[in-house]
Design a protein around this motif. Structure first.
Motif, PDB file in Angstrom:
ATOM      1  N   TYR A  14       0.818  -1.213   0.000  1.00 57.41           N
ATOM      2  CA  TYR A  14       0.000   0.000   0.000  1.00 57.41           C
ATOM      3  C   TYR A  14       0.851   1.260   0.000  1.00 57.41           C
ATOM      4  CZ  TYR A  14       0.250  -0.238   5.172  1.00 57.41           C
ATOM      5  OH  TYR A  14       0.655  -0.318   6.468  1.00 57.41           O
ATOM      6  N   GLU A  48       3.730   1.357  -1.722  1.00 57.31           N
ATOM      7  CA  GLU A  48       4.065   1.393  -3.138  1.00 57.31           C
ATOM      8  C   GLU A  48       2.873   1.920  -3.944  1.00 57.31           C
ATOM      9  OE1 GLU A  48       5.064  -2.411  -4.764  1.00 57.31           O
ATOM     10  OE2 GLU A  48       6.780  -1.592  -5.841  1.00 57.31           O
ATOM     11  N   VAL A  99       1.274  10.165  -4.531  1.00 56.38           N
ATOM     12  CA  VAL A  99       1.210  10.842  -3.237  1.00 56.38           C
ATOM     13  C   VAL A  99       2.612  11.329  -2.855  1.00 56.38           C
ATOM     14  CG1 VAL A  99       0.589  10.555  -0.806  1.00 56.38           C
ATOM     15  CG2 VAL A  99      -0.679   9.313  -2.559  1.00 56.38           C
ATOM     16  N   ARG A 156       3.366  13.144   2.700  1.00 52.83           N
ATOM     17  CA  ARG A 156       2.041  12.608   2.987  1.00 52.83           C
ATOM     18  C   ARG A 156       2.083  11.084   3.145  1.00 52.83           C
ATOM     19  NH1 ARG A 156      -3.492  13.694   2.812  1.00 52.83           N
ATOM     20  NH2 ARG A 156      -4.651  11.927   2.001  1.00 52.83           N
ATOM     21  N   ARG A 209       0.498   9.862   6.467  1.00 52.02           N
ATOM     22  CA  ARG A 209      -0.802   9.203   6.337  1.00 52.02           C
ATOM     23  C   ARG A 209      -0.720   7.691   6.179  1.00 52.02           C
ATOM     24  NH1 ARG A 209      -5.278   9.810   7.576  1.00 52.02           N
ATOM     25  NH2 ARG A 209      -6.516   9.736   5.689  1.00 52.02           N
ATOM     26  N   HIS A 210       0.366   7.206   5.582  1.00 48.03           N
ATOM     27  CA  HIS A 210       0.404   5.776   5.274  1.00 48.03           C
ATOM     28  C   HIS A 210       1.337   4.986   6.185  1.00 48.03           C
ATOM     29  CE1 HIS A 210      -1.995   6.041   1.537  1.00 48.03           C
ATOM     30  NE2 HIS A 210      -1.502   7.264   1.497  1.00 48.03           N
ATOM     31  N   ASN A 222       0.439   3.262  10.775  1.00 47.12           N
ATOM     32  CA  ASN A 222       0.593   1.809  10.813  1.00 47.12           C
ATOM     33  C   ASN A 222       1.754   1.338  11.675  1.00 47.12           C
ATOM     34  OD1 ASN A 222      -1.494   0.550   8.983  1.00 47.12           O
ATOM     35  ND2 ASN A 222      -0.710   2.205   7.717  1.00 47.12           N
TER      36      ASN A 222
END
Lengths: 337, 299
Positions: free
Chosen positions: B192, B194, B201, B205, B209-210, B214
């Motif tokens: 996700y 990648e 993006v 960010r 955000r990613h 996590n």
């Protein structure tokens, strides 16, 4: 515009391999993609097949510029994609998108489906979440989900539904080309056909080109206009679907096809399999000459000394010193013609 | 075509699954698991109770610095936890001590978490020499016994609440940094991330955000446990006489002062001791509960 949408010219991708030698001072090289050239027209689907580790996914990532090529060029509408991406990364990404293999890993578990699908609008058009709600809802219905699903998290969906979300994300920027990295191989067989048909329908409506990576020959036959076969980093055969499935010339392609079972017990019993000896050699130290020669039943001395050049025309080309001359026999082909 | 018939059926099959149950976020799932864990809920109740004590307790008890009482009086109606050698109300000092402990634990943990996440993110995202330099530094710091390091820092900065907070903040971030780095190394390779790059993006960010959301689960656990550890460390430093300065009501300091008269006046040891035990226990239980509820394996 004339000319192909996408053209790969002698693309090479190498990775640094494991350390070796005294105190690990030298480093081996993994030859993942080795001198690959092909073209892809607007609105066309090129299916790329080969067993795992043959470099097809790496090639897809090089096209996406997720990995830089070691050598060679990928041209998009005749322009060097590396230069395009460097000059304006976002403009490049508006034209080329990707759908990933694993629908469980390719969606961020901490974002709702709505947030995932709103991201392209935010990044490319500066649209706030509230402004893109209608676009997100539209995307969801295009891929066969309902707008209410926007507030759900990926873990609440099935694999097939998640892959539809992945497809919707790729569609958001209305790209000219979508690289599909084994988009159905992680799905249940019962779900695969639904997703493949969705992809075909979308292509019919929107006319984008697909670079469709797969290892399932039946799926590739169903969706592709042209098919390319890769083995150990090299493209060994490429041609229109019917030429490949009826008149494949490269021994590796023939062996690959003979391995697919036929959904007809009578024919299946008559099927003659070509059993290849040994394993795929390591991409760290590929065989000289033709990479396939160590497992090929037709190999001679020339195969060890000279790399076979791609010969043929736009409809069908193959790289072999000793191509198979006979057409594919019934029972050798995965789907009866 | 044969395939198309099955395809329509498959389409319907897949579509029929579209009716999923009520929406559940990962957090509400975690909360459900946490609630079922009795020990964790006990810890949570304890923590909430202590926070209430820290917030409104001081206005209900007497002045912790007032030396007006009789020296070392056993618990009475007027002084529920007795008085100390200077005639000060122990209950007032314990309540203020808990307030100070929570304050120090909270601020020190917020500081160390920020520092650890910053270092861990940089090392895990950029890898290469930045990772090598930062992580070798962390290894060296982890090699020095914690108390030696803390004593050295207090020696440089002098005693006092601020010095204790800075000392705790600067020594406790190592574990956070390692955990965050490990999380980054793992998450940055996931599909996700990648996919976010493929969408276009921007890097900042992607990180915010990613990746960060996590890798945050183990950090939440580390924060809960970290507050407990910080409170314990503050008590230890104060007990050793290098923490909070004398008249201030610190639980560790109170234990240290009670030592000489522990056989004759055990209440001077018991009440501040219980204060420390309950506070630390509360945060540790909450941390353990969070670890199970969030399904964190590597802390």
């Amino acid at each position: 515009m004339s000319g192909p949408l996408l053209e790969a010219r002698n693309v090479v991708k190498e990775f640094p391999g494991p350390r070796q030698g005294f105190l690990g001072m030298s480093r081996a090289t993994v030859h993942a993609v080795n001198d690959v050239s092909f073209t892809l027209d607007r609105g066309e689907t090129l299916g790329v097949v080969g067993e795992s580790g043959c470099g097809k996914s790496t090639l897809g990532r090089v096209i996406m510029r997720l990995l830089p090529a070691t050598a060679g060029q990928v041209l998009l509408d005749g322009q060097d994609s590396a230069a395009l991406e460097r000059a304006d990364s976002r403009a490049f990404r508006r034209r080329v998108q990707m759908v990933f293999q694993d629908p469980y890993a390719s969606l961020n578990p901490r974002m709702t489906v709505g947030e995932i699908l709103a991201e392209p609008f935010l990044v490319h058009q500066g649209m706030k979440r509230s402004a893109s709600t209608a676009r997100v809802a539209e995307l969801l219905s295009i891929v066969g989900l309902s707008p209410e699903h926007a507030s759900r998290y990926p873990h609440e969906f099935s694999g097939g539904q998640r892959q539809r979300v992945g497809i919707a994300r790729a569609l958001a920027v209305e790209p000219d080309l979508i690289v599909l990295d084994e988009p159905v191989s992680a799905l249940d067989v019962s779900i695969q056909a639904g997703v493949v048909n969705l992809l075909r329908k979308l292509q019919g409506e929107r006319g984008m080109a697909y670079f469709f990576i797969a290892h399932d020959l039946s799926v590739v036959r169903h969706i592709s206009e042209r098919v390319a076969v890769m083995y150990l980093g090299r493209m060994v055969e490429i041609g229109t679907r019917d030429r490949i499935y009826r008149e494949a010339r490269h021994p590796y392609t023939r062996a690959l096809m003979s391995a697919v079972p036929i959904p007809d017990p009578t024919l299946e019993r008559q099927r003659q399999r070509i059993i290849l000896e040994g394993d795929v050699p390591s991409p760290i130290d590929p065989p000289s000459g033709c990479h396939f020669r160590t497992r090929c039943w037709r190999a001679t001395e020339i195969c060890a000394n000279e790399v076979p050049p791609m010969t043929g025309d736009a409809k069908h080309a193959f790289a072999c010193h000793h191509p198979v001359e006979t057409p594919v026999q019934l029972g050798e082909s995965p789907v009866p013609a | 075509m044969e395939l198309d018939v099955t395809a329509t059926e498959a389409d319907n099959l897949d579509r029929s699954l579209a009716e999923v149950g009520p929406s559940r976020s990962l957090l509400s799932d975690a909360w459900r698991r946490f609630r079922r864990n009795r020990l964790a809920m006990f810890g949570l109740v304890l923590v909430v109770f202590l926070i209430v004590v820290a917030l409104i307790g001081p206005s209900l008890v007497q002045d912790p610095l007032d030396t007006g009482g009789i020296s070392k009086e056993k618990p009475t109606n007027q002084h529920w936890m007795g008085t100390d050698s200077l005639g000060r109300d122990v209950m007032a000092r314990v309540v203020h001590g808990i307030r100070l402990s929570l304050f120090i634990g909270l601020i020190a943990t917020v500081a160390q978490t920020c520092l650890g996440m910053l270092v861990g993110s940089v090392a895990g995202w950029f890898r290469g020499w930045a990772d090598t330099v930062l992580m070798r530094f962390v290894d060296i710091m982890l090699g020095i016994p914690y108390l030696v390091l803390a004593l050295a820092m207090v020696a440089v900065m002098g005693k006092g609440v601020t010095a204790v907070i800075i000392t705790l903040g600067l020594t406790a971030w190592l574990q956070t940094a390692r955990t965050v780095r490990a999380g980054f190394l793992q998450v940055r390779e996931l599909e996700y991330v990648e996919a976010a790059r493929a969408v276009g993006v921007p890097t900042r960010r992607i990180i915010v955000r990613h990746v960060l959301p996590n890798v945050f689960q183990p950090v939440i656990v580390l924060i809960a446990i970290g507050i407990g550890v910080a409170i314990l460390s503050e008590a230890a430093l104060s007990y050793l006489g290098v923490g909070v300065k004398a008249p201030a009501p610190s639980l560790g300091l109170m234990i240290s002062e009670s030592q000489s008269s522990f056989t004759t006046s055990p209440h001077l040891l018991f009440f501040p001791g219980m204060g420390i035990v309950l506070t630390v226990l509360g945060f540790m239980l909450v941390g353990d509960g969070l670890r199970d509820a969030l399904d964190v394996k590597d802390v």
